[in-house]
Design a protein around this motif. Structure first.
Motif, PDB file in Angstrom:
ATOM      1  N   GLU A 157     -23.938  27.731  -7.335  1.00  0.00           N
ATOM      2  CA  GLU A 157     -23.574  29.100  -7.676  1.00  0.00           C
ATOM      3  C   GLU A 157     -22.077  29.166  -7.923  1.00  0.00           C
ATOM      4  N   TYR A 158     -21.715  29.751  -9.040  1.00  0.00           N
ATOM      5  CA  TYR A 158     -20.312  29.948  -9.384  1.00  0.00           C
ATOM      6  C   TYR A 158     -20.019  31.438  -9.298  1.00  0.00           C
ATOM      7  N   ILE A 159     -18.945  31.771  -8.588  1.00  0.00           N
ATOM      8  CA  ILE A 159     -18.517  33.160  -8.490  1.00  0.00           C
ATOM      9  C   ILE A 159     -17.173  33.255  -9.198  1.00  0.00           C
ATOM     10  N   VAL A 192     -21.998  22.136 -15.287  1.00  0.00           N
ATOM     11  CA  VAL A 192     -20.716  22.581 -14.740  1.00  0.00           C
ATOM     12  C   VAL A 192     -19.604  22.363 -15.761  1.00  0.00           C
ATOM     13  N   THR A 193     -19.635  21.237 -16.454  1.00  0.00           N
ATOM     14  CA  THR A 193     -18.634  20.963 -17.486  1.00  0.00           C
ATOM     15  C   THR A 193     -18.700  22.012 -18.591  1.00  0.00           C
ATOM     16  N   GLU A 194     -19.901  22.360 -19.016  1.00  0.00           N
ATOM     17  CA  GLU A 194     -20.062  23.394 -20.042  1.00  0.00           C
ATOM     18  C   GLU A 194     -19.570  24.748 -19.537  1.00  0.00           C
ATOM     19  N   ARG A 215     -18.306  38.033 -10.567  1.00  0.00           N
ATOM     20  CA  ARG A 215     -19.576  37.820 -11.265  1.00  0.00           C
ATOM     21  C   ARG A 215     -20.178  36.494 -10.820  1.00  0.00           C
ATOM     22  N   ARG A 216     -21.450  36.519 -10.452  1.00  0.00           N
ATOM     23  CA  ARG A 216     -22.137  35.320  -9.971  1.00  0.00           C
ATOM     24  C   ARG A 216     -22.955  34.694 -11.098  1.00  0.00           C
ATOM     25  N   GLN A 217     -22.927  33.379 -11.114  1.00  0.00           N
ATOM     26  CA  GLN A 217     -23.744  32.655 -12.081  1.00  0.00           C
ATOM     27  C   GLN A 217     -24.410  31.503 -11.342  1.00  0.00           C
ATOM     28  N   GLN A 218     -25.724  31.487 -11.389  1.00  0.00           N
ATOM     29  CA  GLN A 218     -26.470  30.462 -10.672  1.00  0.00           C
ATOM     30  C   GLN A 218     -26.830  29.319 -11.616  1.00  0.00           C
TER      31      GLN A 218
END
Length: 100
Positions: free
Chosen positions: A6-8, A44-46, A13-16
């Protein structure tokens, strides 16, 4: 088996990110896990690549003069810096030619 991430973002804004670890024809669970890790790395690179591009575009839009300059330093500091001048009181840096 699957990998989850999960990236916050800065705005909250959260992106799973979700990647299955099932490679076709692979029965070894460690090989499947390695395949999933490789896929997650690509995701993750994208994700970060698009984030960096968006941030760069935002900077150009916000301050086009500073973005073209390329440095974040205050240019007035360079103009006021007199410590880098050469001292003309000392001897010449050139060697004197001696007759052969």
């Amino acid at each position: 088996m699957e990998l989850l991430g999960e990236y916050i973002g800065l705005e909250g804004r959260r992106q799973q990110l979700r990647v299955p670890c099932e490679a076709p024809g692979v029965t070894d669970p460690f090989q499947s896990l390695l395949s999933g890790v490789a896929q997650m790395r690509e995701l993750v690179t994208e994700l970060f690549g698009s984030q960096v591009q968006q941030e760069a575009q935002d900077r150009v839009t916000a301050a086009p003069d500073e973005a073209l300059d390329g440095d974040d330093e205050d240019d007035s500091e360079d103009e006021n810096n007199t410590d880098n001048r050469t001292n003309s009181d000392g001897p010449s840096a050139k060697r004197q030619k001696t007759p052969s």
